[in-house]
Design a protein around this motif. Structure first.
Motif, PDB file in Angstrom:
ATOM      1  N   LEU A 152       3.320   4.688  -6.551  1.00 56.50           N
ATOM      2  CA  LEU A 152       2.882   5.119  -5.214  1.00 56.50           C
ATOM      3  C   LEU A 152       3.975   4.920  -4.143  1.00 56.50           C
ATOM      4  O   LEU A 152       4.490   5.880  -3.576  1.00 56.50           O
ATOM      5  N   ASP A 153       4.302   3.651  -3.883  1.00 57.71           N
ATOM      6  CA  ASP A 153       5.170   3.321  -2.751  1.00 57.71           C
ATOM      7  C   ASP A 153       6.626   3.691  -3.025  1.00 57.71           C
ATOM      8  O   ASP A 153       7.197   3.271  -4.038  1.00 57.71           O
ATOM      9  N   ASN A 154       7.194   4.445  -2.122  1.00 53.69           N
ATOM     10  CA  ASN A 154       8.577   4.913  -2.200  1.00 53.69           C
ATOM     11  C   ASN A 154       8.812   5.914  -3.338  1.00 53.69           C
ATOM     12  O   ASN A 154       9.961   6.218  -3.670  1.00 53.69           O
ATOM     13  N   THR A 155       7.713   6.379  -3.928  1.00 58.62           N
ATOM     14  CA  THR A 155       7.780   7.484  -4.889  1.00 58.62           C
ATOM     15  C   THR A 155       6.986   8.674  -4.340  1.00 58.62           C
ATOM     16  O   THR A 155       7.487   9.785  -4.273  1.00 58.62           O
ATOM     17  N   LEU A 156       5.727   8.399  -3.914  1.00 56.87           N
ATOM     18  CA  LEU A 156       4.902   9.446  -3.302  1.00 56.87           C
ATOM     19  C   LEU A 156       4.947   9.362  -1.783  1.00 56.87           C
ATOM     20  O   LEU A 156       4.980  10.378  -1.092  1.00 56.87           O
ATOM     21  N   VAL A 157       4.903   8.140  -1.259  1.00 59.21           N
ATOM     22  CA  VAL A 157       4.878   7.941   0.200  1.00 59.21           C
ATOM     23  C   VAL A 157       6.001   6.991   0.617  1.00 59.21           C
ATOM     24  O   VAL A 157       6.425   6.120  -0.140  1.00 59.21           O
ATOM     25  N   ASN A 158       6.441   7.157   1.893  1.00 62.64           N
ATOM     26  CA  ASN A 158       7.599   6.419   2.412  1.00 62.64           C
ATOM     27  C   ASN A 158       7.191   5.023   2.923  1.00 62.64           C
ATOM     28  O   ASN A 158       7.338   4.717   4.103  1.00 62.64           O
ATOM     29  N   PHE A 159       6.714   4.228   1.987  1.00 60.58           N
ATOM     30  CA  PHE A 159       6.171   2.913   2.315  1.00 60.58           C
ATOM     31  C   PHE A 159       7.167   2.025   3.052  1.00 60.58           C
ATOM     32  O   PHE A 159       6.840   1.403   4.062  1.00 60.58           O
ATOM     33  N   TRP A 160       8.383   1.957   2.561  1.00 56.65           N
ATOM     34  CA  TRP A 160       9.345   1.007   3.123  1.00 56.65           C
ATOM     35  C   TRP A 160       9.771   1.414   4.534  1.00 56.65           C
ATOM     36  O   TRP A 160       9.911   0.575   5.421  1.00 56.65           O
ATOM     37  N   GLN A 161       9.923   2.704   4.725  1.00 59.03           N
ATOM     38  CA  GLN A 161      10.253   3.206   6.059  1.00 59.03           C
ATOM     39  C   GLN A 161       9.125   2.889   7.047  1.00 59.03           C
ATOM     40  O   GLN A 161       9.368   2.408   8.157  1.00 59.03           O
ATOM     41  N   PHE A 162       7.876   3.131   6.620  1.00 58.07           N
ATOM     42  CA  PHE A 162       6.734   2.820   7.491  1.00 58.07           C
ATOM     43  C   PHE A 162       6.671   1.325   7.781  1.00 58.07           C
ATOM     44  O   PHE A 162       6.460   0.911   8.922  1.00 58.07           O
ATOM     45  N   ALA A 181      -2.684  -3.620  -4.213  1.00 59.37           N
ATOM     46  CA  ALA A 181      -4.091  -3.958  -4.386  1.00 59.37           C
ATOM     47  C   ALA A 181      -4.929  -2.681  -4.329  1.00 59.37           C
ATOM     48  O   ALA A 181      -4.514  -1.689  -3.726  1.00 59.37           O
ATOM     49  N   ARG A 182      -6.096  -2.717  -4.960  1.00 61.70           N
ATOM     50  CA  ARG A 182      -6.940  -1.520  -5.045  1.00 61.70           C
ATOM     51  C   ARG A 182      -7.239  -0.931  -3.665  1.00 61.70           C
ATOM     52  O   ARG A 182      -7.083   0.269  -3.432  1.00 61.70           O
ATOM     53  N   GLU A 183      -7.642  -1.799  -2.738  1.00 62.34           N
ATOM     54  CA  GLU A 183      -8.026  -1.333  -1.408  1.00 62.34           C
ATOM     55  C   GLU A 183      -6.848  -0.642  -0.709  1.00 62.34           C
ATOM     56  O   GLU A 183      -6.992   0.449  -0.141  1.00 62.34           O
ATOM     57  N   GLN A 184      -5.684  -1.279  -0.742  1.00 63.40           N
ATOM     58  CA  GLN A 184      -4.511  -0.720  -0.071  1.00 63.40           C
ATOM     59  C   GLN A 184      -4.075   0.598  -0.720  1.00 63.40           C
ATOM     60  O   GLN A 184      -3.677   1.534  -0.036  1.00 63.40           O
ATOM     61  N   ALA A 185      -4.141   0.641  -2.042  1.00 66.63           N
ATOM     62  CA  ALA A 185      -3.721   1.855  -2.756  1.00 66.63           C
ATOM     63  C   ALA A 185      -4.605   3.031  -2.363  1.00 66.63           C
ATOM     64  O   ALA A 185      -4.109   4.112  -2.021  1.00 66.63           O
ATOM     65  N   HIS A 186      -5.913   2.826  -2.383  1.00 65.38           N
ATOM     66  CA  HIS A 186      -6.823   3.929  -2.045  1.00 65.38           C
ATOM     67  C   HIS A 186      -6.710   4.294  -0.568  1.00 65.38           C
ATOM     68  O   HIS A 186      -6.780   5.473  -0.213  1.00 65.38           O
ATOM     69  N   GLN A 187      -6.526   3.296   0.279  1.00 63.78           N
ATOM     70  CA  GLN A 187      -6.331   3.590   1.708  1.00 63.78           C
ATOM     71  C   GLN A 187      -5.106   4.461   1.921  1.00 63.78           C
ATOM     72  O   GLN A 187      -5.143   5.445   2.659  1.00 63.78           O
ATOM     73  N   ARG A 188      -3.989   4.086   1.273  1.00 62.04           N
ATOM     74  CA  ARG A 188      -2.744   4.838   1.479  1.00 62.04           C
ATOM     75  C   ARG A 188      -2.856   6.261   0.928  1.00 62.04           C
ATOM     76  O   ARG A 188      -2.347   7.203   1.528  1.00 62.04           O
ATOM     77  N   LEU A 189      -3.529   6.418  -0.210  1.00 61.57           N
ATOM     78  CA  LEU A 189      -3.686   7.759  -0.790  1.00 61.57           C
ATOM     79  C   LEU A 189      -4.554   8.637   0.103  1.00 61.57           C
ATOM     80  O   LEU A 189      -4.289   9.826   0.274  1.00 61.57           O
ATOM     81  N   ASN A 190      -5.587   8.065   0.675  1.00 56.28           N
ATOM     82  CA  ASN A 190      -6.452   8.841   1.568  1.00 56.28           C
ATOM     83  C   ASN A 190      -5.780   9.110   2.907  1.00 56.28           C
ATOM     84  O   ASN A 190      -5.869  10.206   3.450  1.00 56.28           O
ATOM     85  N   PHE A 191      -5.098   8.108   3.418  1.00 54.37           N
ATOM     86  CA  PHE A 191      -4.403   8.218   4.697  1.00 54.37           C
ATOM     87  C   PHE A 191      -3.379   9.348   4.674  1.00 54.37           C
ATOM     88  O   PHE A 191      -3.193  10.065   5.658  1.00 54.37           O
ATOM     89  N   THR A 192      -2.703   9.508   3.545  1.00 50.02           N
ATOM     90  CA  THR A 192      -1.632  10.497   3.439  1.00 50.02           C
ATOM     91  C   THR A 192      -2.123  11.814   2.834  1.00 50.02           C
ATOM     92  O   THR A 192      -1.322  12.726   2.603  1.00 50.02           O
ATOM     93  N   GLY A 193      -3.424  11.892   2.546  1.00 54.32           N
ATOM     94  CA  GLY A 193      -3.993  13.148   2.042  1.00 54.32           C
ATOM     95  C   GLY A 193      -3.693  13.435   0.581  1.00 54.32           C
ATOM     96  O   GLY A 193      -3.853  14.567   0.123  1.00 54.32           O
ATOM     97  N   LEU A 194      -3.273  12.416  -0.179  1.00 56.04           N
ATOM     98  CA  LEU A 194      -2.872  12.666  -1.567  1.00 56.04           C
ATOM     99  C   LEU A 194      -3.976  12.361  -2.586  1.00 56.04           C
ATOM    100  O   LEU A 194      -3.834  12.714  -3.760  1.00 56.04           O
TER     101      LEU A 194
END
Ligand SMILES: [Mg+2]
Length: 226
Positions: free
Chosen positions: A9-19, A121-134
């Motif tokens: 997920l992080d830094n592969t699909l979404v720009n986690f480190w930049q955010f 963590a499960r909660e953060q992963a699902h939040q980030r996927l929904n937040f970014t529309g993925l």
């Protein structure tokens, strides 16, 4: 035969480190402006020092920063909330899929089952996927909480195969971290593709089968695998 493509997920699909970095920078400035007696750089450094100790997903980082000053409750909350609001506002502006990710996923989804495998963590992963529309692109999401073991442990990789009902040899793992994503996937017999497009990408680890400079290159990789 390739059946499934599994993405970190992080830094592969979404720009986690930049955010993370830009949001921490904004939060530091807002807390100092609200009365935190530190320099902005000092506050920024302290945020990452706390992340280093408690994990980068730690949710009470601003509370931990302000507590040692023993402010009255109202002042404590004013500084903390200034930090939280600035952080979330910046997150809303910055956290996004990399250019080309949604289009590439939409194309791949026509022929393969897609999954996410993350140490988050499960909660953060699902939040980030929904937040970014993925979220809509993925059949399965594997998180730290599925096995309680981090990559490159083999359990997360085997667990996501089980969820997808495929063999590891039928999967391609796409990730930005050679020592975690590539190493663990290779250990269970998956094909591997290193995503190198994040500006903060650092390479160290086993050699992947493929590497890509932008998300759309993945379409050529799956063509070559056949
Ligand atoms: Mg990653």
């Amino acid at each position: 035969m390739l059946k499934s493509i599994i993405f970190d997920l992080d830094n592969t699909l979404v720009n986690f480190w930049q955010f993370k970095q830009e949001s921490a920078r904004e939060a530091s400035a807002a807390m100092v402006a609200a009365g935190l007696p530190m320099t902005e750089q000092g506050a920024y450094n302290l945020i990452f020092k706390i992340y280093e100790q408690k994990g980068v997903e730690y949710q009470l980082v601003f509370t931990d920063m302000i507590k040692p000053f023993n402010f009255p409750k109202a002042q404590f909350e004013k500084i903390r909330d200034a930090g939280i609001v600035a952080y979330l506002r910046k997150k809303g502006q910055v956290l996004k899929p990399y250019p080309g990710i949604p289009e590439t996923l939409a194309e791949l989804k026509k022929s393969y089952s897609l999954a996410v495998l993350t140490d988050a963590a499960r909660e953060q992963a699902h939040q980030r996927l929904n937040f970014t529309g993925l979220a809509e692109y993925f059949e399965q999401v594997g998180t730290f909480h599925d096995t309680n073991i981090y990559k490159p442990g083999t359990e997360p990789f085997l667990s996501i195969c089980k969820k997808l009902n495929v063999q590891p040899s039928e999967c391609l793992m796409v990730g930005d971290n050679p020592g975690r994503d590539m190493k663990g996937a290779q250990a269970v017999g998956m094909k591997t593709c290193l995503a190198k497009y994040d500006p903060y990408f650092e390479s160290a680890g086993p050699h992947p089968d493929f590497s890509i400079e932008q998300p759309a290159d993945l379409l050529e990789v799956v063509r070559r695998i056949g």
